[in-house]
Structure formats: structure tokens, C-alpha cells
Design an enzyme around this catalytic site. Structure first.
Site, short mmCIF file in Angstrom:
data_model
loop_
_atom_site.label_atom_id
_atom_site.label_comp_id
_atom_site.label_asym_id
_atom_site.label_seq_id
_atom_site.Cartn_x
_atom_site.Cartn_y
_atom_site.Cartn_z
N ILE A 162 3.67 7.37 -2.86
CA ILE A 162 3.83 8.78 -2.61
C ILE A 162 3.38 9.60 -4.10
O ILE A 162 3.47 8.65 -5.12
CB ILE A 162 5.23 9.36 -2.48
CG1 ILE A 162 6.29 8.60 -3.57
CG2 ILE A 162 5.89 8.45 -1.25
CD1 ILE A 162 7.87 9.40 -3.41
N TYR A 188 3.98 8.74 -11.62
CA TYR A 188 2.79 7.86 -10.55
C TYR A 188 1.85 6.93 -11.65
O TYR A 188 1.62 5.94 -11.29
CB TYR A 188 1.97 8.91 -9.98
CG TYR A 188 0.94 8.26 -8.89
CD1 TYR A 188 1.26 8.28 -7.44
CD2 TYR A 188 -0.46 8.16 -9.20
CE1 TYR A 188 0.54 7.72 -6.65
CE2 TYR A 188 -1.14 7.76 -8.54
CZ TYR A 188 -0.86 7.60 -7.15
OH TYR A 188 -1.84 7.18 -6.19
N ASN A 199 1.04 -1.33 0.02
CA ASN A 199 -0.03 0.05 0.06
C ASN A 199 0.74 1.26 -0.14
O ASN A 199 0.58 2.33 -0.45
CB ASN A 199 -0.89 -0.04 1.32
CG ASN A 199 -1.57 1.21 1.51
OD1 ASN A 199 -2.56 1.58 0.68
ND2 ASN A 199 -1.21 2.01 2.46
N1 CAA Z 1 -5.77 18.91 -19.05
C1 CAA Z 1 -5.28 19.76 -19.99
N2 CAA Z 1 -4.71 20.89 -19.81
C2 CAA Z 1 -4.44 21.23 -18.41
C3 CAA Z 1 -4.87 20.25 -17.47
C4 CAA Z 1 -5.43 19.10 -17.94
N3 CAA Z 1 -6.07 18.53 -16.76
N4 CAA Z 1 -4.48 21.02 -16.30
C5 CAA Z 1 -3.73 22.03 -16.61
N5 CAA Z 1 -3.64 22.12 -17.96
C6 CAA Z 1 -2.91 23.19 -18.69
C7 CAA Z 1 -2.98 24.46 -18.17
O1 CAA Z 1 -4.29 25.17 -18.69
C8 CAA Z 1 -1.96 25.41 -18.55
O2 CAA Z 1 -1.90 25.71 -19.73
P1 CAA Z 1 -1.31 26.87 -20.67
O3 CAA Z 1 0.24 26.68 -20.28
O4 CAA Z 1 -1.61 26.88 -21.98
O5 CAA Z 1 -1.74 28.12 -19.62
C9 CAA Z 1 -0.98 24.19 -18.42
O6 CAA Z 1 -1.62 22.90 -18.63
C10 CAA Z 1 -0.05 24.28 -17.22
O7 CAA Z 1 0.88 23.45 -17.43
P2 CAA Z 1 2.19 23.38 -15.99
O8 CAA Z 1 3.33 22.40 -16.35
O9 CAA Z 1 2.36 24.64 -15.80
O10 CAA Z 1 1.25 22.80 -14.87
P3 CAA Z 1 0.88 23.20 -13.70
O11 CAA Z 1 2.34 23.31 -12.75
O12 CAA Z 1 0.27 24.50 -13.67
O13 CAA Z 1 0.47 21.98 -12.91
C11 CAA Z 1 0.06 20.02 -11.58
C12 CAA Z 1 0.88 20.91 -12.88
C13 CAA Z 1 0.29 20.70 -10.15
C14 CAA Z 1 0.79 18.63 -11.57
C15 CAA Z 1 -1.39 19.95 -12.22
O14 CAA Z 1 -1.55 19.42 -13.58
C16 CAA Z 1 -2.13 18.83 -11.04
O15 CAA Z 1 -2.33 19.33 -9.95
N6 CAA Z 1 -2.70 17.74 -11.57
C17 CAA Z 1 -3.39 16.84 -11.01
C18 CAA Z 1 -2.62 15.80 -10.40
C19 CAA Z 1 -3.55 15.00 -9.63
O16 CAA Z 1 -4.65 14.75 -10.14
N7 CAA Z 1 -2.75 14.49 -8.68
C20 CAA Z 1 -3.47 13.41 -7.88
C21 CAA Z 1 -2.79 13.32 -6.57
S1 CAA Z 1 -3.58 12.12 -5.49
C22 CAA Z 1 -3.48 10.60 -6.22
O17 CAA Z 1 -2.41 10.36 -6.93
C23 CAA Z 1 -4.08 9.64 -5.41
C24 CAA Z 1 -4.65 8.70 -6.67
O18 CAA Z 1 -4.11 7.51 -6.70
C25 CAA Z 1 -5.90 9.02 -7.23
#
Ligand code: CAA
Length: 248
Positions: free
Chosen positions: A93, A155, A90
């Protein structure tokens, strides 16, 4: 399941705690693995808190990304409690970043802790299970190993890798009373998910037909079923617990 012995890696975390408690409720003796960079303060506090709620758990330190550390962890667990019948892989990260920004250590740490760990720990218990003709191995993967996720190339790759491991090992040990399965939670209300930016998480929740995050207990109940004697004909399977967010 009375008197079976389980090792749950990442046992002191959000989903891990629920799994430990549900196994305990079935009469299983539970050992929770923890790492926290070798600092046992958190694990000892967790153990005391669980004991107050009448959950008696053993705790063992192990860096799941390191094979020797896993050997020592399993030795300690088996010396303290006894031979392991049920292993729940389990520990995991996140180090979320888009690939264009992802650092080598963000890739490495997620692959080592989320995927190498499955080999490192399972390898320590598999021969004992083969000798005793019984075993339950449950790998906690993720919806994002199935569908991929923006910002999680590391991940998603690690969690997808768990499926191949699960299905290969399931074939190797099926004739010896050992089952190997994966469970793929969707977004669960834990600290890991709470790290996602609120505006991002809001959009994710909007994609979940059930309309909310899962509770850790909803994952734990599936793990307990797979760990039971009743689940002996389920092997090499993946059970999704994702509120309908990804159907396949
Ligand atoms: N789809 C398409 N485009 C997207 C997007 C998406 N889902 N999310 C952001 N974008 C676009 C933005 O609009 C931006 O576009 P522009 O550059 O044209 O303005 C661009 O992508 C941003 O790119 P960056 O590289 O700057 O990304 P960021 O640093 O802003 O964000 C991130 C990166 C923090 C990883 C963010 O994408 C995020 O939080 N993603 C979600 C991650 C997630 O779901 N994690 C789950 C954790 S919990 C877990 O994992 C448990 C489990 O098993 C479910």
C-alpha cells in the site's frame, strides 16, 4: 513450470492480476491472496471476471500484516491446491505524506503491510520449500526503495528493507534449490499510481527516459522468468523494471 503452485499476495490488484495471468499461462496453478479488510466481495467478483477470460484462480484471504492470519492463509492455500513452490510477495500500500506531516498510523501500516508481510508469509512456506528442495521467492519492491521519493519516507524505507531480506534469505537457502530475488518496478499504470496528483505524476513521467508508465504485464514477464526453472542461477538479485528512470 507445468503443475507448479504459486501464491501471489495482493493477487487481485493491478500488478498482481498480471502476475497471476502470466504464471497461469505457463501452466502454473495460481492462488491469489487478498485482504480488503476481510471483505471478500471484490475478490469473488475478480475471480469470476478472470474465469470468464479462462483464467482459473483460487483465492485465499490473509491479512499480510498479521502472522497468524498468514499462517491460516497459507494453510488454506495448501489444503485447497497443494504445496507452494512459488511465492510472490506483491501485496503493498501507499500512505504518502511528507515526514513533517506523516501520522504514526501512516508509518505503521506501510511498514507492517509492505515489509513485515514478507516475513509473515515467507516464514509459512520456507520449511516446505527446504524439504522439497525447490522454491522461488520473488519480492516486489520498488524504484522508490532504491532511490527514495519525496513524500514516501515510509514506503521507501519498507521497500528498501525488502532488499536486505532478499539477500540474507538467498544465502540461507541457495544450496536447497530455492532462489530469492526482488523486482523493482518503476511507475506502473495501476490504481496506486493513479492516486498521485496529476501535476506531480506529469513531472515524474518527464523523468522516465522511455517516456511513459509501465504496463503491469511488463513487470509480470520478469516475475515469470525468475519463477522458472531456467532462472536457477539467479539469486539475491534485484531486477529493475523502471524505463530507465533510475540506473545503478
Ligand atoms: N522535491 C522537492 N520539493 C518538493 C517536491 C519534490 N519532488 N514536491 C513538492 N515539493 C515542495 C513543494 O514545492 C512545497 O514547497 P513549499 O512549502 O516551499 O511551497 C512543499 O514541498 C510541499 O510540502 P508538503 O508537505 O505540503 O507536501 P504536499 O502535501 O504538497 O505533497 C505529497 C506531499 C502528496 C506526498 C507529494 O509530495 C507527492 O504526491 N509525492 C509523490 C509521491 C509518489 O511519487 N508516490 C508514488 C505512489 S505510487 C508508488 O509508490 C508505486 C511505486 O512503487 C513507484
Amino acid at each position: 513450470m507445468n503443475k507448479r503452485i504459486a501464491l501471489v499476495t495482493g493477487g487481485t490488484g493491478g500488478i498482481g492480476t498480471a502476475i497471476c495471468r502470466y504464471l497461469h499461462a505457463q501452466g502454473v496453478k495460481v492462488i491469489a491472496g487478498y485482504s480488503h479488510g476481510g471483505d471478500n466481495t471484490h475478490a469473488i467478483a475478480w475471480q469470476k471476471e478472470q474465469a470468464k477470460a479462462n483464467y482459473e484462480f483460487a483465492i485465499v484471504y490473509g491479512d499480510v500484516s498479521n502472522f497468524e492470519s498468514c499462517a491460516a492463509m497459507v494453510d488454506e492455500a495448501q489444503n485447497k491446491v497443494g504445496p507452494i513452490d512459488i511465492l510472490v510477495n506483491n501485496a503493498g500500500i501507499t500512505r504518502d505524506a511528507t515526514l513533517k506531516k506523516m501520522l504514526v498510523n501512516e508509518w505503521d501500516s506501510v511498514l507492517r503491510i509492505n515489509l513485515d508481510s514478507v516475513f509473515n508469509v515467507t516464514r509459512q512456506v520456507i520449511n516446505g520449500m527446504l524439504e522439497r528442495n525447490f522454491g522461488r521467492i520473488i519480492n516486489i519492491s520498488s524504484i522508490n526503495g532504491q532511490k527514495g521519493q519525496f513524500g514516501q519516507a515510509n514506503y521507501s524505507a519498507a521497500k528498501a528493507g525488502m532488499y536486505g531480506f532478499t539477500k540474507a534469505l538467498a544465502q540461507e537457502v541457495a544450496s536447497k534449490g530455492i532462489t530469492v530475488n526482488s523486482v523493482s518496478p518503476g511507475y506502473v499504470a495501476t490504481d496506486m499510481v493513479k492516486k498521485v496528483a496529476p501535476q506531480v505524476l506529469e513531472k515524474i513521467i518527464a523523468q522516465i527516459p522511455v517516456g511513459r508508465l509501465a504496463e503491469p504485464e511488463e513487470v509480470a514477464r520478469v516475475v515469470v522468468f525468475l519463477a522458472s526453472e531456467d532462472a536457477g542461477f539467479i539469486t539475491g538479485a534485484n531486477i529493475a523494471v523502471n524505463g530507465g528512470q533510475h540506473m545503478y
